[in-house]
Design an enzyme around this catalytic site. Structure first.
Site, PDB file in Angstrom:
ATOM      1  N   ASP A  97     -11.056   9.759  -5.396  1.00  0.00           N
ATOM      2  CA  ASP A  97     -10.639   8.354  -5.398  1.00  0.00           C
ATOM      3  C   ASP A  97     -11.130   7.708  -4.112  1.00  0.00           C
ATOM      4  O   ASP A  97     -11.243   8.366  -3.066  1.00  0.00           O
ATOM      5  CB  ASP A  97      -9.121   8.222  -5.499  1.00  0.00           C
ATOM      6  CG  ASP A  97      -8.684   6.764  -5.635  1.00  0.00           C
ATOM      7  OD1 ASP A  97      -9.073   6.121  -6.631  1.00  0.00           O
ATOM      8  OD2 ASP A  97      -7.985   6.269  -4.741  1.00  0.00           O
ATOM      9  N   GLU A 100     -10.791   3.913  -1.707  1.00  0.00           N
ATOM     10  CA  GLU A 100     -10.185   2.600  -1.483  1.00  0.00           C
ATOM     11  C   GLU A 100     -11.221   1.733  -0.789  1.00  0.00           C
ATOM     12  O   GLU A 100     -12.000   2.222   0.047  1.00  0.00           O
ATOM     13  CB  GLU A 100      -8.917   2.711  -0.629  1.00  0.00           C
ATOM     14  CG  GLU A 100      -7.840   3.622  -1.203  1.00  0.00           C
ATOM     15  CD  GLU A 100      -7.301   3.184  -2.552  1.00  0.00           C
ATOM     16  OE1 GLU A 100      -7.449   1.997  -2.897  1.00  0.00           O
ATOM     17  OE2 GLU A 100      -6.737   4.027  -3.264  1.00  0.00           O
ATOM     18  N   GLU A 117      -5.733  -9.696   0.834  1.00  0.00           N
ATOM     19  CA  GLU A 117      -5.298  -9.099  -0.429  1.00  0.00           C
ATOM     20  C   GLU A 117      -5.537  -7.582  -0.427  1.00  0.00           C
ATOM     21  O   GLU A 117      -4.769  -6.820  -1.023  1.00  0.00           O
ATOM     22  CB  GLU A 117      -6.003  -9.745  -1.622  1.00  0.00           C
ATOM     23  CG  GLU A 117      -7.517  -9.666  -1.609  1.00  0.00           C
ATOM     24  CD  GLU A 117      -8.182 -10.829  -0.865  1.00  0.00           C
ATOM     25  OE1 GLU A 117      -9.380 -11.055  -1.114  1.00  0.00           O
ATOM     26  OE2 GLU A 117      -7.501 -11.477  -0.050  1.00  0.00           O
ATOM     27  N   HIS A 150      -1.619   1.918  -2.533  1.00  0.00           N
ATOM     28  CA  HIS A 150      -2.762   2.714  -2.983  1.00  0.00           C
ATOM     29  C   HIS A 150      -3.289   3.518  -1.804  1.00  0.00           C
ATOM     30  O   HIS A 150      -3.587   2.967  -0.743  1.00  0.00           O
ATOM     31  CB  HIS A 150      -3.868   1.803  -3.530  1.00  0.00           C
ATOM     32  CG  HIS A 150      -3.542   1.207  -4.851  1.00  0.00           C
ATOM     33  ND1 HIS A 150      -4.304   1.407  -5.981  1.00  0.00           N
ATOM     34  CD2 HIS A 150      -2.514   0.415  -5.235  1.00  0.00           C
ATOM     35  CE1 HIS A 150      -3.772   0.759  -6.998  1.00  0.00           C
ATOM     36  NE2 HIS A 150      -2.682   0.152  -6.562  1.00  0.00           N
ATOM     37  N   ASP A 166      -3.653   9.263  -4.539  1.00  0.00           N
ATOM     38  CA  ASP A 166      -4.089   8.918  -5.893  1.00  0.00           C
ATOM     39  C   ASP A 166      -4.911  10.044  -6.507  1.00  0.00           C
ATOM     40  O   ASP A 166      -4.828  10.297  -7.716  1.00  0.00           O
ATOM     41  CB  ASP A 166      -4.897   7.620  -5.870  1.00  0.00           C
ATOM     42  CG  ASP A 166      -4.015   6.390  -5.747  1.00  0.00           C
ATOM     43  OD1 ASP A 166      -2.778   6.557  -5.667  1.00  0.00           O
ATOM     44  OD2 ASP A 166      -4.548   5.268  -5.728  1.00  0.00           O
TER      45      ASP A 166
END
Length: 224
Positions: free
Chosen positions: A7, A9, A52, A150, A155
């Site tokens: 995963d 980010e 965000e 997250h 994850d």
């Protein structure tokens, strides 16, 4: 069989408009069992985290300031994943970012054929249903209570559990550990021990006598 559950980010949605990777998390599976080996790095994206993105990841510019750029961790990442299949949820997204970073390092991109997309698997198994990672955790009863933000490594750990459910469910007692010496557990060469007490006969005495009488009638040239 070795697989890498992966995963990432990122600061946003598109590496070609300035977004970059800020975290990579990888979990090693051997024969569908986590070995305890992982690869986890935070990456300085060379740009400010959009508001965000900070709300989703909780990673600040200050936290990333002293982290290495991807160019300093890319070789280590490639060494860890090797030639193994990459298990990714929504693989096109992560592969797009990883390949952009690798190409900026003038390294060969990862073939998309190496990706095992759990989102694609879930959509084929549960058409029309919600198939986000959180939705799949609810479907399979996987605890994701720690996933308030997250995070790539967390994850990846959760995705490893989801992946095993998607391909047929976890099987306790089968290849319980492939730790290769990392920690304790039952190795992949585990074999059951003999029973300390034999199981009782499953036929009655009358059935045993009847069978013996039948065998006597078959003659010496009988084939078994």
């Amino acid at each position: 069989m070795r697989e890498i559950v992966l995963d990432t980010e990122t600061t946003g949605l598109d590496p070609f408009t300035g977004d970059r990777i800020v975290e990579i998390g990888c979990i090693e599976l051997v024969n569908h069992v986590a070995t305890g080996a992982n690869f986890h790095v935070y990456v300085n994206p060379g740009r400010s985290m959009p508001e965000e993105a900070f709300a989703v990841h909780g990673i600040s510019d200050e936290f990333l300031r002293d982290k290495p750029p991807f160019a300093e961790v890319g070789a280590g990442f490639l060494e860890f994943v090797g030639e193994s299949p990459l298990v990714i949820h929504n693989a096109a997204f992560d592969m797009k970012f990883l390949n952009a970073e690798l190409e900026w390092m003038q390294l060969a991109p990862l073939p998309l054929t190496r990706a095992v997309d759990t989102l694609d698997i879930a959509r084929r198994l549960y058409p029309g249903a919600q198939n986000s990672l959180d939705a799949l955790c609810r479907r399979f009863g996987i605890d994701n209570s720690a996933r308030t933000l997250h995070g790539a490594l967390l994850d990846a750990e959760i995705l490893a559990e989801v992946y095993l459910e998607l391909i047929g469910g976890r099987q306790p007692g089968f290849a319980l550990s492939a730790s290769r010496g990392r920690g304790t557990g039952v190795g992949i060469d585990w074999r059951p021990m003999p029973r300390p007490t034999p199981l009782p006969p499953r036929i009655t005495e009358a059935e045993r006598i009847a069978h013996a009488a039948l065998v006597e009638t078959l003659g010496e040239k009988s084939l078994w």
